[in-house]
Design a protein around this motif. Structure first.
Motif, PDB file in Angstrom:
ATOM      1  N   ALA A  78       0.834  -1.205   0.000  1.00  0.00           N
ATOM      2  CA  ALA A  78       0.000   0.000   0.000  1.00  0.00           C
ATOM      3  C   ALA A  78       0.867   1.252   0.000  1.00  0.00           C
ATOM      4  O   ALA A  78       0.588   2.210  -0.726  1.00  0.00           O
ATOM      5  N   TRP A  79       1.930   1.252   0.793  1.00  0.00           N
ATOM      6  CA  TRP A  79       2.847   2.397   0.850  1.00  0.00           C
ATOM      7  C   TRP A  79       3.401   2.701  -0.542  1.00  0.00           C
ATOM      8  O   TRP A  79       3.401   3.844  -0.983  1.00  0.00           O
ATOM      9  N   LYS A  80       3.872   1.654  -1.218  1.00  0.00           N
ATOM     10  CA  LYS A  80       4.437   1.838  -2.558  1.00  0.00           C
ATOM     11  C   LYS A  80       3.383   2.305  -3.555  1.00  0.00           C
ATOM     12  O   LYS A  80       3.640   3.186  -4.371  1.00  0.00           O
ATOM     13  N   ALA A  81       2.208   1.720  -3.515  1.00  0.00           N
ATOM     14  CA  ALA A  81       1.144   2.094  -4.449  1.00  0.00           C
ATOM     15  C   ALA A  81       0.709   3.539  -4.246  1.00  0.00           C
ATOM     16  O   ALA A  81       0.413   4.248  -5.220  1.00  0.00           O
ATOM     17  N   LEU A  82       0.686   3.994  -3.008  1.00  0.00           N
ATOM     18  CA  LEU A  82       0.254   5.362  -2.726  1.00  0.00           C
ATOM     19  C   LEU A  82       1.288   6.404  -3.137  1.00  0.00           C
ATOM     20  O   LEU A  82       0.955   7.572  -3.306  1.00  0.00           O
ATOM     21  N   ALA A  83       2.529   5.984  -3.319  1.00  0.00           N
ATOM     22  CA  ALA A  83       3.572   6.918  -3.740  1.00  0.00           C
ATOM     23  C   ALA A  83       3.256   7.530  -5.097  1.00  0.00           C
ATOM     24  O   ALA A  83       3.626   8.672  -5.378  1.00  0.00           O
ATOM     25  N   ALA A  84       2.575   6.796  -5.932  1.00  0.00           N
ATOM     26  CA  ALA A  84       2.255   7.267  -7.279  1.00  0.00           C
ATOM     27  C   ALA A  84       0.960   8.082  -7.339  1.00  0.00           C
ATOM     28  O   ALA A  84       0.617   8.608  -8.397  1.00  0.00           O
ATOM     29  N   ARG A  85       0.255   8.203  -6.233  1.00  0.00           N
ATOM     30  CA  ARG A  85      -1.028   8.916  -6.217  1.00  0.00           C
ATOM     31  C   ARG A  85      -0.823  10.405  -5.980  1.00  0.00           C
ATOM     32  O   ARG A  85      -0.165  10.805  -5.023  1.00  0.00           O
ATOM     33  N   ASP A  86      -1.403  11.224  -6.840  1.00  0.00           N
ATOM     34  CA  ASP A  86      -1.353  12.679  -6.651  1.00  0.00           C
ATOM     35  C   ASP A  86      -2.179  13.074  -5.438  1.00  0.00           C
ATOM     36  O   ASP A  86      -3.258  12.530  -5.210  1.00  0.00           O
ATOM     37  N   GLY A  87      -1.674  14.017  -4.686  1.00  0.00           N
ATOM     38  CA  GLY A  87      -2.414  14.560  -3.559  1.00  0.00           C
ATOM     39  C   GLY A  87      -2.415  13.695  -2.315  1.00  0.00           C
ATOM     40  O   GLY A  87      -3.150  13.987  -1.370  1.00  0.00           O
ATOM     41  N   VAL A  88      -1.598  12.645  -2.290  1.00  0.00           N
ATOM     42  CA  VAL A  88      -1.530  11.773  -1.119  1.00  0.00           C
ATOM     43  C   VAL A  88      -0.198  11.997  -0.405  1.00  0.00           C
ATOM     44  O   VAL A  88       0.863  11.841  -0.994  1.00  0.00           O
ATOM     45  N   GLU A  89      -0.289  12.392   0.844  1.00  0.00           N
ATOM     46  CA  GLU A  89       0.900  12.555   1.680  1.00  0.00           C
ATOM     47  C   GLU A  89       0.962  11.356   2.609  1.00  0.00           C
ATOM     48  O   GLU A  89       0.015  11.087   3.358  1.00  0.00           O
ATOM     49  N   ARG A  90       2.074  10.616   2.558  1.00  0.00           N
ATOM     50  CA  ARG A  90       2.235   9.414   3.377  1.00  0.00           C
ATOM     51  C   ARG A  90       3.161   9.701   4.548  1.00  0.00           C
ATOM     52  O   ARG A  90       4.162  10.396   4.386  1.00  0.00           O
ATOM     53  N   ARG A  91       2.807   9.132   5.684  1.00  0.00           N
ATOM     54  CA  ARG A  91       3.671   9.199   6.860  1.00  0.00           C
ATOM     55  C   ARG A  91       3.731   7.816   7.479  1.00  0.00           C
ATOM     56  O   ARG A  91       2.721   7.142   7.585  1.00  0.00           O
ATOM     57  N   TYR A  92       4.933   7.437   7.879  1.00  0.00           N
ATOM     58  CA  TYR A  92       5.142   6.129   8.513  1.00  0.00           C
ATOM     59  C   TYR A  92       5.576   6.364   9.945  1.00  0.00           C
ATOM     60  O   TYR A  92       6.551   7.071  10.195  1.00  0.00           O
ATOM     61  N   TRP A  93       4.828   5.804  10.876  1.00  0.00           N
ATOM     62  CA  TRP A  93       5.109   5.959  12.297  1.00  0.00           C
ATOM     63  C   TRP A  93       5.533   4.623  12.881  1.00  0.00           C
ATOM     64  O   TRP A  93       4.914   3.602  12.615  1.00  0.00           O
ATOM     65  N   LYS A  94       6.591   4.672  13.663  1.00  0.00           N
ATOM     66  CA  LYS A  94       7.029   3.468  14.375  1.00  0.00           C
ATOM     67  C   LYS A  94       7.290   3.855  15.820  1.00  0.00           C
ATOM     68  O   LYS A  94       7.421   5.034  16.147  1.00  0.00           O
ATOM     69  N   GLN A  95       7.386   2.853  16.655  1.00  0.00           N
ATOM     70  CA  GLN A  95       7.614   3.109  18.066  1.00  0.00           C
ATOM     71  C   GLN A  95       9.092   3.004  18.403  1.00  0.00           C
ATOM     72  O   GLN A  95       9.788   2.120  17.907  1.00  0.00           O
ATOM     73  N   ASN A  96       9.552   3.944  19.239  1.00  0.00           N
ATOM     74  CA  ASN A  96      10.948   3.893  19.667  1.00  0.00           C
ATOM     75  C   ASN A  96      11.064   2.962  20.875  1.00  0.00           C
ATOM     76  O   ASN A  96      10.083   2.355  21.293  1.00  0.00           O
ATOM     77  N   GLU A  97      12.241   2.871  21.433  1.00  0.00           N
ATOM     78  CA  GLU A  97      12.475   1.953  22.549  1.00  0.00           C
ATOM     79  C   GLU A  97      11.664   2.321  23.790  1.00  0.00           C
ATOM     80  O   GLU A  97      11.363   1.465  24.626  1.00  0.00           O
ATOM     81  N   ALA A  98      11.292   3.598  23.914  1.00  0.00           N
ATOM     82  CA  ALA A  98      10.486   4.042  25.048  1.00  0.00           C
ATOM     83  C   ALA A  98       8.993   3.841  24.798  1.00  0.00           C
ATOM     84  O   ALA A  98       8.172   4.136  25.652  1.00  0.00           O
ATOM     85  N   GLY A  99       8.644   3.362  23.594  1.00  0.00           N
ATOM     86  CA  GLY A  99       7.245   3.128  23.260  1.00  0.00           C
ATOM     87  C   GLY A  99       6.528   4.319  22.671  1.00  0.00           C
ATOM     88  O   GLY A  99       5.327   4.278  22.431  1.00  0.00           O
ATOM     89  N   ARG A 100       7.250   5.402  22.407  1.00  0.00           N
ATOM     90  CA  ARG A 100       6.647   6.606  21.828  1.00  0.00           C
ATOM     91  C   ARG A 100       6.684   6.521  20.309  1.00  0.00           C
ATOM     92  O   ARG A 100       7.591   5.940  19.724  1.00  0.00           O
ATOM     93  N   TRP A 101       5.681   7.132  19.687  1.00  0.00           N
ATOM     94  CA  TRP A 101       5.604   7.140  18.230  1.00  0.00           C
ATOM     95  C   TRP A 101       6.587   8.151  17.659  1.00  0.00           C
ATOM     96  O   TRP A 101       6.674   9.282  18.124  1.00  0.00           O
ATOM     97  N   GLU A 102       7.340   7.718  16.630  1.00  0.00           N
ATOM     98  CA  GLU A 102       8.271   8.580  15.912  1.00  0.00           C
ATOM     99  C   GLU A 102       7.939   8.489  14.430  1.00  0.00           C
ATOM    100  O   GLU A 102       7.686   7.394  13.921  1.00  0.00           O
TER     101      GLU A 102
END
Length: 146
Positions: free
Chosen positions: A119-143
């Motif tokens: 889905a991430w790759k497919a959305l890269a080609a879509r106009d007007g779509v801003e993608r953000r990827y969030w992962k958790q750090n060692e403290a459990g906070r979203w980065e």
């Protein structure tokens, strides 16, 4: 339109989803939560009643007479009967219908990472779509990682 990918590694959905839903509602928005599985939808319904002892997040399951009045609606398909402009896909399955919203939250775990990458790759080609990827750090906070 913005799509936020939330890779659930340290924090399970039952802790991450209420935080997102509460922020959407606190900002005056409405949220549609989508899961194909009835058991998961029932679990999300219970979760939103009990996730915090000192707060209440108004919500309902789709199909009731007051769907249009609900700030948060839980459904099995992408149909915002509550007029939501935000959607949370909580079963790890991307749906292109989510692109009709202003913002999409796509939650996935290790079992669904392949579909999320596609889905991430497919959305890269879509106009007007801003993608953000969030992962958790060692403290459990979203980065934001991408």
């Amino acid at each position: 339109m913005q799509v936020d990918f939330y890779h659930l590694t340290a924090m399970p959905l039952d802790r991450a989803l209420p935080q997102i839903a509460a922020k959407v509602v606190a900002g005056g928005g409405r949220l549609l939560i989508v899961a194909a599985d009835e058991v998961q939808r029932a679990g999300v319904d219970r979760l939103l009643w009990t996730y915090a002892a000192d707060s209440f997040l108004p919500h309902a399951r789709a199909g009731g007479p007051d769907d249009a009045r609900q700030p948060v609606l839980i459904a099995g398909e992408v149909n915002a009967a509550n007029g939501a402009r935000n959607i949370a896909l909580v079963d790890g399955e991307w749906r292109d219908d989510a692109l009709d919203f202003d913002r999409a939250f796509h939650f996935f775990d290790e079992e669904r990472i392949g579909g999320a990458r596609a889905a991430w790759k497919a959305l890269a080609a879509r106009d007007g779509v801003e993608r953000r990827y969030w992962k958790q750090n060692e403290a459990g906070r979203w980065e934001q990682a991408a």
